[in-house]
Design an enzyme around this catalytic site. Structure first.
Site, PDB file in Angstrom:
ATOM      1  CB  SER A  60       3.189   4.278  -2.002  1.00  0.00           C
ATOM      2  OG  SER A  60       4.531   4.740  -1.926  1.00  0.00           O
ATOM      3  CG  ASP A  93      -0.614   2.151  -4.095  1.00  0.00           C
ATOM      4  OD1 ASP A  93      -1.637   1.448  -4.100  1.00  0.00           O
ATOM      5  OD2 ASP A  93       0.534   1.702  -4.356  1.00  0.00           O
ATOM      6  CG  HIS A  94      -1.008  -0.230  -0.555  1.00  0.00           C
ATOM      7  ND1 HIS A  94      -1.754  -1.323  -0.214  1.00  0.00           N
ATOM      8  CD2 HIS A  94      -0.456  -0.500  -1.760  1.00  0.00           C
ATOM      9  CE1 HIS A  94      -1.663  -2.231  -1.168  1.00  0.00           C
ATOM     10  NE2 HIS A  94      -0.884  -1.757  -2.127  1.00  0.00           N
ATOM     11  N   GLY A 223      -0.351  -5.824  -7.225  1.00  0.00           N
ATOM     12  CA  GLY A 223       0.707  -6.800  -7.497  1.00  0.00           C
ATOM     13  C   GLY A 223       0.667  -7.304  -8.925  1.00  0.00           C
ATOM     14  CG  ASN A 265      -2.711  -0.877  -8.150  1.00  0.00           C
ATOM     15  OD1 ASN A 265      -3.569  -0.384  -8.864  1.00  0.00           O
ATOM     16  ND2 ASN A 265      -2.672  -0.691  -6.846  1.00  0.00           N
TER      17      ASN A 265
HETATM   18  P1  13P Z   1       3.701  -4.690  -8.173  1.00  0.00           P
HETATM   19  O1  13P Z   1       4.610  -4.954  -7.013  1.00  0.00           O
HETATM   20  O2  13P Z   1       3.321  -5.952  -8.879  1.00  0.00           O
HETATM   21  O3  13P Z   1       4.224  -3.698  -9.129  1.00  0.00           O
HETATM   22  O4  13P Z   1       2.334  -4.099  -7.560  1.00  0.00           O
HETATM   23  C1  13P Z   1       2.201  -2.736  -7.298  1.00  0.00           C
HETATM   24  C2  13P Z   1       1.011  -2.418  -6.469  1.00  0.00           C
HETATM   25  O5  13P Z   1       0.135  -3.218  -6.228  1.00  0.00           O
HETATM   26  C3  13P Z   1       0.909  -1.039  -5.975  1.00  0.00           C
HETATM   27  O6  13P Z   1      -0.201  -0.857  -5.140  1.00  0.00           O
HETATM   28  O1  G3H Z   2       2.091  -1.806  -3.186  1.00  0.00           O
HETATM   29  C1  G3H Z   2       3.061  -1.122  -2.917  1.00  0.00           C
HETATM   30  C2  G3H Z   2       3.668  -0.254  -3.948  1.00  0.00           C
HETATM   31  O2  G3H Z   2       4.498  -1.007  -4.782  1.00  0.00           O
HETATM   32  C3  G3H Z   2       4.355   0.910  -3.310  1.00  0.00           C
HETATM   33  O3  G3H Z   2       5.585   0.560  -2.778  1.00  0.00           O
HETATM   34  O4  G3H Z   2       5.505   1.587  -0.518  1.00  0.00           O
HETATM   35  O5  G3H Z   2       7.678   0.962  -1.547  1.00  0.00           O
HETATM   36  O6  G3H Z   2       6.372   2.916  -2.421  1.00  0.00           O
HETATM   37  P1  G3H Z   2       6.331   1.575  -1.751  1.00  0.00           P
HETATM   38 ZN    ZN Z   3      -0.610  -2.634  -3.971  1.00  0.00          ZN
END
Ligand code: 13P
Ligand code: G3H
Ligand code: ZN
Length: 333
Positions: A60, A93-94, A223, A265
């Protein structure tokens, strides 16, 4: 071996889901690689093909800035050497548009996620299209998001009343206009440890409706942690203070995978395993101050957790099939 995310999706689609696991530090990275090779206790154990799985390691923006992204990338490169049997993709990620370009230009990532889901529909498409154009020039695939998941991600908190499920017609239009290679859809999950009250679960009717319009297209479920009661109880028994909560039913992963949910994820569950293991270590060995004392059981506990998770996703035991399917294909590194 690092492969493209698309290669993993093409092989898994409709049969099982590929686990996408977040990392922040060395112990998580090692536990993750061990788990995906079915070896819990040590790097030197032989891989267990009945448990081994292809996977996606994801970073992330928060993880990239926690220490320095170069540490994470170096740990992944080193893991590729330490665990030569592993087959995996590396994913942002994101991402913001800027973070996506940084990853695309680095030449290290297999895929990026542009998350402009908080923008309006047309702006989300415009931003995603720009990232897609730049990523495709380098053979990198792009995940985008449509619809709003509840919960906490990065620095954004989405309240339950603002969360909304992905509209199937909009999903089709979004994919066609943006050119994204996979789409994160809001189908009832939320980020973090507090997902569901009572017996809510995934909206299978929504997943089915989306797949009907976009057959053979890979969808992503964010999630997806199951927030196991066992780990929450262990945290609380070791001095934690987490309210009772529930996550995604693990039995729902495979039915969702059959409907095109190809990437699942999981981050929160790994954090729970981390928190319980470290708390127990501090509780049980109050005089100890060696970072390796909690680190060693954490790597084993996390590896075992990944083995279990992959079994539920249907990816456990698939690694050799993936290796066979990849023979003759160009790989990413
Ligand atoms: P969780 O919070 O359910 O582990 O989801 C993680 C996620 O979507 C990371 O992009
Ligand atoms: O969707 C988010 C992930 O769980 C990443 O979380 O931004 O705290 O690393 P983070
Ligand atoms: Zn996510």
């Amino acid at each position: 071996m690092i492969v493209t995310t698309k290669q993993l999706f093409d092989i898994a689609y409709g049969n099982y889901a590929v686990g996408a696991y977040n990392i922040n530090n060395l112990e998580q990275t090692i536990g993750l690689f061990r788990g995906n090779l079915g070896k819990a206790e040590s790097n030197d154990e032989p891989a267990d093909s009945a448990k081994s799985a292809p996977f996606i390691i994801q970073i992330s923006r928060g993880a990239r800035s926690y220490t320095d992204k170069r540490y994470l990338e170096a740990m992944i490169r080193t893991s590729e050497e330490v665990f030569p049997e592993a087959i995996f993709a590396v994913h942002l990620d994101h991402g913001t548009e800027e973070a996506c370009y940084d990853c695309i230009d680095s030449g290290f990532y297999s895929s990026v996620m542009i998350d402009a889901s908080h923008e309006d529909f047309d702006e989300n498409i415009a931003i995603t299209r720009r990232v897609v154009d730049r990523a495709h020039e380098k053979g990198i695939s792009v995940e985008a998001e449509l619809g709003m998941l509840g919960g906490v991600e990065e620095d954004i908190v989405v309240s339950e009343e603002h969360a909304c499920l992905t509209d199937p017609d909009q999903a089709k239009e979004f994919i066609e206009r943006s050119g994204c290679d996979s789409l994160a859809v809001a189908i009832g999950t939320s980020h973090g440890a507090y997902k569901f009250k009572g017996s809510q679960g995934l909206h299978f009717d929504r997943i089915e409706a989306i797949q009907k319009l976009m057959p053979n297209y890979p969808f992503v479920m964010h999630g997806s942690s199951s927030v196991p009661k066992e780990w929450v109880d262990r945290i609380n028994a070791a001095g934690g203070n987490m309210p009772s909560t529930s996550g995604v039913r693990e039995g729902d992963y495979l039915p969702a995978a059959k409907l095109g949910v190809t990437k699942v994820n999981i981050d929160t569950d790994g954090r729970l395993v981390w928190c319980a293991t470290y708390r127990e270590s501090f509780r049980d060995k109050p005089a100890d101050f060696d970072p390796r004392t909690p680190g060693k059981p954490f790597m084993a506990n996390y590896a075992n957790y990944i083995i279990h998770k992959n079994e539920m996703l249907g990816s456990g035991g698939q690694l050799e099939n993936v290796r066979d399917a990849l023979k003759g294909q160009t790989v990413a590194s």
